[in-house]
Write a protein that holds these residues in place. Structure first.
Motif, PDB file in Angstrom:
ATOM      1  N   ALA A  29       4.949   4.672  -0.689  1.00 36.07           N
ATOM      2  CA  ALA A  29       4.624   3.355  -1.236  1.00 36.07           C
ATOM      3  C   ALA A  29       5.770   2.887  -2.107  1.00 36.07           C
ATOM      4  O   ALA A  29       6.459   3.698  -2.746  1.00 36.07           O
ATOM      5  CB  ALA A  29       3.339   3.417  -2.053  1.00 36.07           C
ATOM      6  N   VAL A  30       5.982   1.576  -2.133  1.00 34.49           N
ATOM      7  CA  VAL A  30       6.922   0.987  -3.077  1.00 34.49           C
ATOM      8  C   VAL A  30       6.178  -0.073  -3.871  1.00 34.49           C
ATOM      9  O   VAL A  30       5.458  -0.896  -3.307  1.00 34.49           O
ATOM     10  CB  VAL A  30       8.157   0.391  -2.371  1.00 34.49           C
ATOM     11  N   ASP A  62       5.403   2.733   3.747  1.00 26.44           N
ATOM     12  CA  ASP A  62       4.179   2.446   4.508  1.00 26.44           C
ATOM     13  C   ASP A  62       3.293   1.456   3.770  1.00 26.44           C
ATOM     14  O   ASP A  62       2.515   0.736   4.394  1.00 26.44           O
ATOM     15  CB  ASP A  62       3.391   3.744   4.733  1.00 26.44           C
ATOM     16  N   ILE A  63       3.408   1.435   2.434  1.00 31.14           N
ATOM     17  CA  ILE A  63       2.521   0.633   1.594  1.00 31.14           C
ATOM     18  C   ILE A  63       3.354  -0.151   0.592  1.00 31.14           C
ATOM     19  O   ILE A  63       4.253   0.404  -0.055  1.00 31.14           O
ATOM     20  CB  ILE A  63       1.518   1.524   0.840  1.00 31.14           C
ATOM     21  N   MET A 111       6.851  -6.542   9.521  1.00 28.07           N
ATOM     22  CA  MET A 111       5.959  -5.961   8.526  1.00 28.07           C
ATOM     23  C   MET A 111       4.607  -5.555   9.105  1.00 28.07           C
ATOM     24  O   MET A 111       3.755  -5.029   8.380  1.00 28.07           O
ATOM     25  CB  MET A 111       5.755  -6.946   7.365  1.00 28.07           C
ATOM     26  N   ALA A 112       4.410  -5.778  10.395  1.00 33.33           N
ATOM     27  CA  ALA A 112       3.163  -5.331  11.025  1.00 33.33           C
ATOM     28  C   ALA A 112       3.102  -3.809  10.968  1.00 33.33           C
ATOM     29  O   ALA A 112       4.092  -3.123  11.203  1.00 33.33           O
ATOM     30  CB  ALA A 112       3.094  -5.811  12.471  1.00 33.33           C
ATOM     31  N   GLY A 113       1.954  -3.287  10.637  1.00 31.16           N
ATOM     32  CA  GLY A 113       1.813  -1.849  10.495  1.00 31.16           C
ATOM     33  C   GLY A 113       1.983  -1.360   9.077  1.00 31.16           C
ATOM     34  O   GLY A 113       1.774  -0.177   8.796  1.00 31.16           O
ATOM     35  N   LYS A 114       2.364  -2.259   8.185  1.00 31.03           N
ATOM     36  CA  LYS A 114       2.478  -1.893   6.770  1.00 31.03           C
ATOM     37  C   LYS A 114       1.272  -2.434   6.007  1.00 31.03           C
ATOM     38  O   LYS A 114       0.765  -3.506   6.308  1.00 31.03           O
ATOM     39  CB  LYS A 114       3.769  -2.442   6.173  1.00 31.03           C
ATOM     40  N   VAL A 115       0.861  -1.682   5.018  1.00 30.44           N
ATOM     41  CA  VAL A 115      -0.310  -2.024   4.207  1.00 30.44           C
ATOM     42  C   VAL A 115       0.169  -2.660   2.906  1.00 30.44           C
ATOM     43  O   VAL A 115       1.199  -2.260   2.344  1.00 30.44           O
ATOM     44  CB  VAL A 115      -1.138  -0.759   3.916  1.00 30.44           C
ATOM     45  N   ALA A 116      -0.568  -3.662   2.421  1.00 32.83           N
ATOM     46  CA  ALA A 116      -0.231  -4.312   1.153  1.00 32.83           C
ATOM     47  C   ALA A 116      -1.432  -4.295   0.217  1.00 32.83           C
ATOM     48  O   ALA A 116      -2.564  -4.555   0.639  1.00 32.83           O
ATOM     49  CB  ALA A 116       0.220  -5.753   1.390  1.00 32.83           C
ATOM     50  N   ASP A 176       0.154 -13.473   5.993  1.00 37.84           N
ATOM     51  CA  ASP A 176       0.908 -14.382   6.849  1.00 37.84           C
ATOM     52  C   ASP A 176       2.148 -13.716   7.441  1.00 37.84           C
ATOM     53  O   ASP A 176       2.512 -13.982   8.590  1.00 37.84           O
ATOM     54  CB  ASP A 176       1.348 -15.627   6.076  1.00 37.84           C
ATOM     55  N   VAL A 177       2.824 -12.882   6.651  1.00 42.83           N
ATOM     56  CA  VAL A 177       4.070 -12.289   7.141  1.00 42.83           C
ATOM     57  C   VAL A 177       3.865 -10.945   7.829  1.00 42.83           C
ATOM     58  O   VAL A 177       4.841 -10.307   8.233  1.00 42.83           O
ATOM     59  CB  VAL A 177       5.117 -12.150   6.017  1.00 42.83           C
ATOM     60  N   GLY A 178       2.590 -10.518   7.979  1.00 40.71           N
ATOM     61  CA  GLY A 178       2.329  -9.369   8.838  1.00 40.71           C
ATOM     62  C   GLY A 178       1.732  -8.145   8.192  1.00 40.71           C
ATOM     63  O   GLY A 178       1.398  -7.179   8.897  1.00 40.71           O
ATOM     64  N   PHE A 179       1.583  -8.118   6.870  1.00 39.04           N
ATOM     65  CA  PHE A 179       0.983  -6.960   6.223  1.00 39.04           C
ATOM     66  C   PHE A 179      -0.515  -6.892   6.520  1.00 39.04           C
ATOM     67  O   PHE A 179      -1.156  -7.914   6.778  1.00 39.04           O
ATOM     68  CB  PHE A 179       1.179  -7.023   4.704  1.00 39.04           C
ATOM     69  N   THR A 180      -1.056  -5.679   6.454  1.00 38.24           N
ATOM     70  CA  THR A 180      -2.486  -5.464   6.629  1.00 38.24           C
ATOM     71  C   THR A 180      -3.098  -5.130   5.277  1.00 38.24           C
ATOM     72  O   THR A 180      -2.573  -4.291   4.533  1.00 38.24           O
ATOM     73  CB  THR A 180      -2.751  -4.328   7.625  1.00 38.24           C
ATOM     74  N   VAL A 181      -4.199  -5.771   4.959  1.00 38.18           N
ATOM     75  CA  VAL A 181      -4.864  -5.598   3.669  1.00 38.18           C
ATOM     76  C   VAL A 181      -6.062  -4.673   3.841  1.00 38.18           C
ATOM     77  O   VAL A 181      -6.928  -4.925   4.681  1.00 38.18           O
ATOM     78  CB  VAL A 181      -5.332  -6.960   3.112  1.00 38.18           C
ATOM     79  N   PRO A 182      -6.148  -3.599   3.068  1.00 39.95           N
ATOM     80  CA  PRO A 182      -7.291  -2.695   3.188  1.00 39.95           C
ATOM     81  C   PRO A 182      -8.515  -3.239   2.464  1.00 39.95           C
ATOM     82  O   PRO A 182      -8.422  -4.156   1.640  1.00 39.95           O
ATOM     83  CB  PRO A 182      -6.797  -1.420   2.496  1.00 39.95           C
TER      84      PRO A 182
END
Length: 202
Positions: A6-7, A75-76, A114-119, A143-149
């Motif tokens: 994670a960053v 990844d996050i 950024m698809a496949g990365k979690v935010a 909008d830019v492709g992150f996935t929200v858990p």
């Protein structure tokens, strides 16, 4: 398989070494991530020269490309922001504007970069508005492709019109930490799923 990572981008208006409630909460969340086998690092965005613009590199000393590489390698993504005048900080908005460039970037399979990365998002402030700030930031990240858990945010609001900050508290509030544990657990779970089963290419 390598450990998840994670960053945290700390979007305080205060550069280092000034004390920051956003930085404190981000550090606490990275500690929570470690409990779920996620390594992490934190970047104070105000310490860097992030130029205005919507490309991956605005040139002339722009330091966004280094930040972008950290995001691509993780990844996050954790965005930690204070609330100012009912909105995310201007630095948070700058980060979202720079991420807008990812709408035109793809991986080798043609997926958004950024698809496949979690935010996930963390918000602090001594005024109301955390839910709105979270909603605004999540919208941009989605909008830019992150996935929200599920339950991928935590926050602390102090009493309105008072001067007590998160970093002034004798200990972190139980509710904020509990939400942070849920955030870390769900984000780590989702990141693992997306690593093993990426979104289909177009």
């Amino acid at each position: 398989m390598s450990t998840l990572s994670a960053v945290a981008l700390v979007c305080s208006l205060k550069p280092s070494p000034a004390q920051s409630s956003s930085a404190l909460l981000a550090r606490q969340l990275l500690d929570e991530f470690e409990k779920f086998d996620v390594t992490g690092k934190s970047v104070r965005v105000a310490d860097l020269d992030i130029r205005p613009g919507v490309t991956v590199d605005e040139g002339d000393g722009d330091q966004w490309p280094q930040v972008r590489e950290l995001i691509l390698d993780a990844d996050i993504l954790l965005l930690a922001t204070p609330t100012w005048l009912g909105h995310p900080s201007s630095i948070t908005q700058r980060v979202l504007e720079r991420l807008d460039a990812e709408l035109g970037e793809t991986d080798d399979a043609g997926r958004p970069s950024m698809a496949g990365k979690v935010a996930v998002v963390a918000v602090v402030g001594n005024e109301d508005g955390a839910h709105k700030v979270i909603a605004d930031v999540f919208q941009g990240l989605d909008d830019v492709g992150f996935t929200v858990p599920a339950q991928g945010a935590t926050y602390w609001n102090g009493e309105a019109m008072h001067k007590v900050d998160y970093q002034d508290l004798p200990e972190p509030p139980e509710q904020t930490l509990a939400a942070g544990t849920t955030l870390a657990r769900n984000a780590a779970h989702l990141a693992g799923l997306l690593r093993n089963g990426p979104y289909p290419p177009p």
